[in-house]
Design an enzyme around this catalytic site. Structure first.
Site, mmCIF file in Angstrom:
data_model
loop_
_atom_site.group_PDB
_atom_site.id
_atom_site.type_symbol
_atom_site.label_atom_id
_atom_site.label_comp_id
_atom_site.label_asym_id
_atom_site.label_seq_id
_atom_site.Cartn_x
_atom_site.Cartn_y
_atom_site.Cartn_z
ATOM 1 C CG HIS A 163 -1.920 1.356 1.339
ATOM 2 N ND1 HIS A 163 -2.604 1.503 0.329
ATOM 3 C CD2 HIS A 163 -1.993 1.929 2.292
ATOM 4 C CE1 HIS A 163 -3.278 2.750 0.793
ATOM 5 N NE2 HIS A 163 -3.006 2.755 2.036
ATOM 6 C CG HIS A 220 -10.458 3.812 2.728
ATOM 7 N ND1 HIS A 220 -11.205 4.143 3.889
ATOM 8 C CD2 HIS A 220 -9.279 3.959 3.176
ATOM 9 C CE1 HIS A 220 -10.359 4.273 4.943
ATOM 10 N NE2 HIS A 220 -8.976 4.283 4.516
#
Lengths: 89, 784
Positions: B61, B112
């Protein structure tokens, strides 16, 4: 007729914006002795008849699956309403 | 507030003395060679705090370790001409574009996804909060947000849990912040069942001279943390470290989700803008994923020296947090600023005025290391670049999936097509399908017009907001992606996403200027997925080069799968365009009778991957529509010029559902009908009525032009060699396709509306029925 009380609180580590707002408001009102506030919610569940172990078990299940969000909240107690305590207004 | 506590802290000196201590690098997601490399960089074993920082910063990430080698193309294929309007490019918190007259606009899209599956409301809400802070950290005032959302099948019970929570979370956070939500997408496909996509975009504006950057320079300058207190949010993974360093005296299991407070963020926005106006911020960074680990290492590595931070000064919400947890906490609504000592008092005065807690954590040093202290103990002593920028780079194996040949060979050519008398029914079925139906149930929950600068929002083609209230100058933003096309051909699919967003911006009347992308894919450890990713990135980079619009930033989200099945490749593309006067923007539906309806572009038999194939046959196979970026550019040029000259009454791009859906939506927008003939189209393009109505060929738009301007509009088309055809006129209250069908607006509306609410009403399941399953999968918190 019996009543079960379920108390749910935000998990300790989770931010509680409502509690933060309340503690901020208290300070503005001059009540500075309260260093933190956390706000939860209470459910009262009515049953016909006695609050038996079985009723409490069913209430616990309801608390875990519907009344609380287990990702961010804890069920802190599931118990019978004691005499003299007010269930609702 | 807690000071250093009694438990044993793992410090640098101790690490040097105890090289053989076993460390939980594998539990933290590091590979053996990565751990070895950390030891090599430091010349000793890392302390547990350093291990925490490296593990989170070297995660997929934060480090982009699988995608980096491909993402390079965005920079490499950006020419000097494309940089003309680019003030800040890839690498900062968000790209910044010069839109003229002294205004700079910044925008970015992020994902998200995984948090939103576990906890739909808070996951989606904090997604909005995070992207808004990125925009704030560039020095801009956030102007608007958009949310492209993708869910599993609309009729699946778990969709009834995830969809309402996500929409309420997006709305709850954005509405409380007072930011209009001006568009996005909503799509349904079983491939997203166990892995919804929740992408969030924010656009903000500032004067060109107000741009701020994330760098910590100037020895002696102070490092200030401000905003919310730090708690144990989103640090589920580090609990293995916590239990190592202190004997399980604290809470054992930290939650992986964060809860946001939009009102705290609103205050933080205003506080930041006041700080910028006072000129007291030398550098700034928001705290998002990886929290303080990311903010300190990025600020320090972008600066010219080192940084010293006293971690025990961080204001805590939970005094039991260990230093490792404080470094990794993803508590929301926090920012970090670099402030000159002489300006500190002014800084603090502004923060006090907004009742924002601000704490000096340390200072910029003339050294080269990031040093973090816990009390007297030095617990982190690292070269900041090694944490923030020099993470591992993987050249993952990639291979064209074996199934692709069969998938591409399985075209729609053999599928039965409706006869002329069935076309009306087909249109109603398509209008009532989840991916075409009216998304009002979603968009009605968002405040679309707060602040009074929204010129256009859903259901129009692009969101348009005013930037300059005096002149009406503003921007248009659209996000698009058809994952079905990308599944058939990821290179073309990414270009089609780009083309559609670009077209939407141009059709609404704005000059497309820049791109941000949110690349949602399956596991990079699957060579087939990695091949899809490489193809999509190459397609997008090539497409941007051809259209002359640079990619300014974005994000990559891997590990999106339902069970072992990856999602369709979903490279969501956001295009930003500028216009001098937003009052000239084009609505997608016509308001008056007697306008001439023109079709721009040409139509071919391109129904593979179409909505019709999905609705009528549940079919996905073949090749997506042909990409013609030169045609897209032509169309954009014509639309921008025609809009500026005031020739356009309404304009709608053609995409899912083709001409039939565009016409129906145009009629439904203001209940003004249309009568069109397909005869000209059939003979010019050599297609039948069905193809004319439902093909999804690109580079097309439906334009309503007032009678007196038709000749001028057609002349403009001719000048740019833009194919144009008169289809008919606006009149009455029905959609009339001559010799084919006539459907009243009320019939169309009955099919088109209420689809989502009806599906949700069918099924009532507890809000978090799937929670156990979601967390039990051991999903990577880092993969969002």
């Amino acid at each position: 007729m019996g009543t079960v009380v379920v108390d749910v609180m935000p998990k300790q580590e989770i931010l509680d914006p409502q509690g933060q707002a309340v503690v901020g408001a208290l300070r503005r009102l001059g009540q500075s002795r309260f260093s933190d506030v956390r706000q939860g919610k209470r459910f009262t569940l009515q049953v016909e008849g006695e609050v038996t172990e079985e009723v409490l078990a069913a209430a616990r299940e309801a608390a875990e699956t519907l009344l609380s969000n287990p990702v961010i909240e804890d069920v802190v107690s599931v118990r019978e309403l004691v005499e003299g305590e007010v269930a609702s207004s | 507030m807690s000071g250093p506590t009694a438990y044993q802290v793992d410090h640098v000196e101790r690490a040097a003395q105890t090289p053989d201590t076993t460390q939980p690098w594998a539990e933290l997601g590091l590979k053996e060679d990565e751990y070895a490399r950390i030891r090599e960089i430091l010349g000793r074993r890392p302390t547990s705090a350093e291990l925490a920082m490296y593990s989170v910063m070297w995660s997929e990430h934060c480090s982009y370790k699988s995608s980096k080698v491909h993402l390079r193309q965005f920079g490499e294929k950006t020419t000097a001409a494309m940089r003309e309007h680019l003030l800040v490019g890839i690498g900062e918190n968000a790209g910044v574009v010069d839109i003229g007259h002294g205004w700079a606009v910044t925008f970015k899209i992020e994902s998200h996804n995984h948090p939103s599956y576990i906890e739909p409301y808070q996951g989606a809400a904090t997604g909005v909060g995070g992207i808004v802070r990125d925009i704030m950290s560039m020095g801009a005032r956030p102007l608007a947000v958009m949310d492209p959302l993708r869910f599993g099948a609309l009729d699946h019970p778990d969709t009834a849990r995830v969809l309402p929570g996500v929409v309420a979370g997006v709305g709850g956070y954005g509405n409380c912040l007072g930011l209009p939500n001006i568009g996005g997408e909503i799509a349904f496909d079983p491939c997203y069942q166990g892995n919804p996509l929740v992408n969030a975009l924010c656009v903000g504006a500032m004067r060109v001279e107000d741009i701020h950057l994330a760098s910590a320079s100037g020895t002696g300058n102070l490092v200030v943390l401000f905003g919310a207190k730090t708690g144990g949010d989103g640090i589920g993974g580090v609990s293995v470290l916590a239990s190592e360093t202190f004997d399980s005296t604290g809470p054992t299991k930290r939650p992986a989700v964060q809860v946001g407070d939009p009102f705290a963020e609103k205050v933080l926005i205003e506080c930041c803008l006041d700080l910028y106006a006072a000129g007291v911020v030398a550098g700034i960074q928001d705290l998002g994923g990886a929290g303080l680990s990311c903010a300190t290492s990025e600020l320090a590595s972008n600066g010219d020296g080192g940084m010293r931070v006293h971690l025990d000064r961080v204001p805590l919400r939970d005094s039991s947090l260990s230093p490792e947890e404080i470094l990794m906490s993803e508590s929301q609504e926090r920012m970090m600023a670099i402030v000159e000592p002489a300006r500190l008092e002014e800084f603090m005065a502004v923060a006090r005025r907004w009742d924002v807690e601000a704490t000096v954590l340390g200072e910029v040093t003339d050294g080269s290391h990031l040093e973090i202290f816990w009390g007297e103990e030095l617990i982190v002593d690292v070269p900041p670049r090694s944490v923030a920028h020099d993470g591992p780079v993987y050249h993952r194996p990639l291979g064209r999936p074996a199934y692709l040949d069969a998938l591409q060979a399985d075209t729609t050519a053999g599928l039965p097509r409706p006869a002329t008398e069935g076309l009306g029914r087909t249109l109603l079925d398509v209008l009532a399908s989840p991916n075409v139906c009216d998304p009002a149930w979603v968009t009605r929950q968002y405040d679309r017009y707060v602040r009074g600068n929204t010129a256009q929002a859903m259901p129009d083609d692009a969101g348009v907001v005013r930037v300059d209230e005096e002149t009406g100058q503003g921007v248009a933003v659209a996000t698009d992606c058809n994952g079905r096309f990308a599944q058939l051909d990821p290179y073309a699919g990414a270009q089609l996403a780009l083309a559609e967003a670009y077209r939407n911006v141009a059709v609404s009347g704005a000059r497309p200027l820049a791109v941000s992308d949110c690349l949602n894919f399956g596991s990079p450890e699957d060579p087939g997925v990695m091949w899809q990713f490489a193809e999509a990135v190459t397609g997008l980079a090539d497409g941007c080069a051809q259209l002359g619009v640079p990619v300014t930033g974005g994000n990559v989200s891997f590990y999106n799968q339902t069970g072992d099945t990856p999602i369709h490749p979903t490279p969501v593309v956001a295009v930003l365009g500028a216009m001098d006067d937003v009052s000239r923007r084009n609505r997608s539906g016509w308001q008056d009778e007697g306008l001439t309806l023109l079709l721009l572009g040409t139509t071919a038999d391109e129904l593979d991957g179409s909505v019709w194939a999905q609705v009528a046959h549940g079919h996905l196979g073949g090749r997506p529509p042909r990409v013609d970026l030169a045609a897209e550019q032509r169309l954009a040029t014509v639309m921008v010029e025609a809009t500026a000259r005031g020739l356009v009454a309404a304009a709608h791009d053609l995409s899912e559902g083709g001409l039939a859906v565009a016409l129906a939506e145009g009629v439904l927008r203001h209940d003004v009908g249309a009568t069109v003939s397909l005869a000209g189209l059939r003979s010019r393009d050599g297609v039948d009525s069905f193809t004319a109505l439902f093909s999804e060929s690109g580079a097309r738009a439906l334009v309503a032009v007032p009678d007196p301007d038709v000749a001028a509009f057609e002349a403009l088309c001719e000048e740019h060699s833009q194919p144009v055809l008169r289809l008919g006129t606006t009149d009455g209250t029905s959609m009339h396709v001559e010799d084919t069908f006539e459907l009243g607006a009320s019939t169309l509306r009955e099919a088109h509306t209420g689809v989502i609410e009806a599906a949700l009403a069918r099924d009532v399941t507890p809000r978090h029925a799937a929670t156990g399953r979601a967390t039990g999968e051991g999903r990577r918190a880092s993969g969002s």
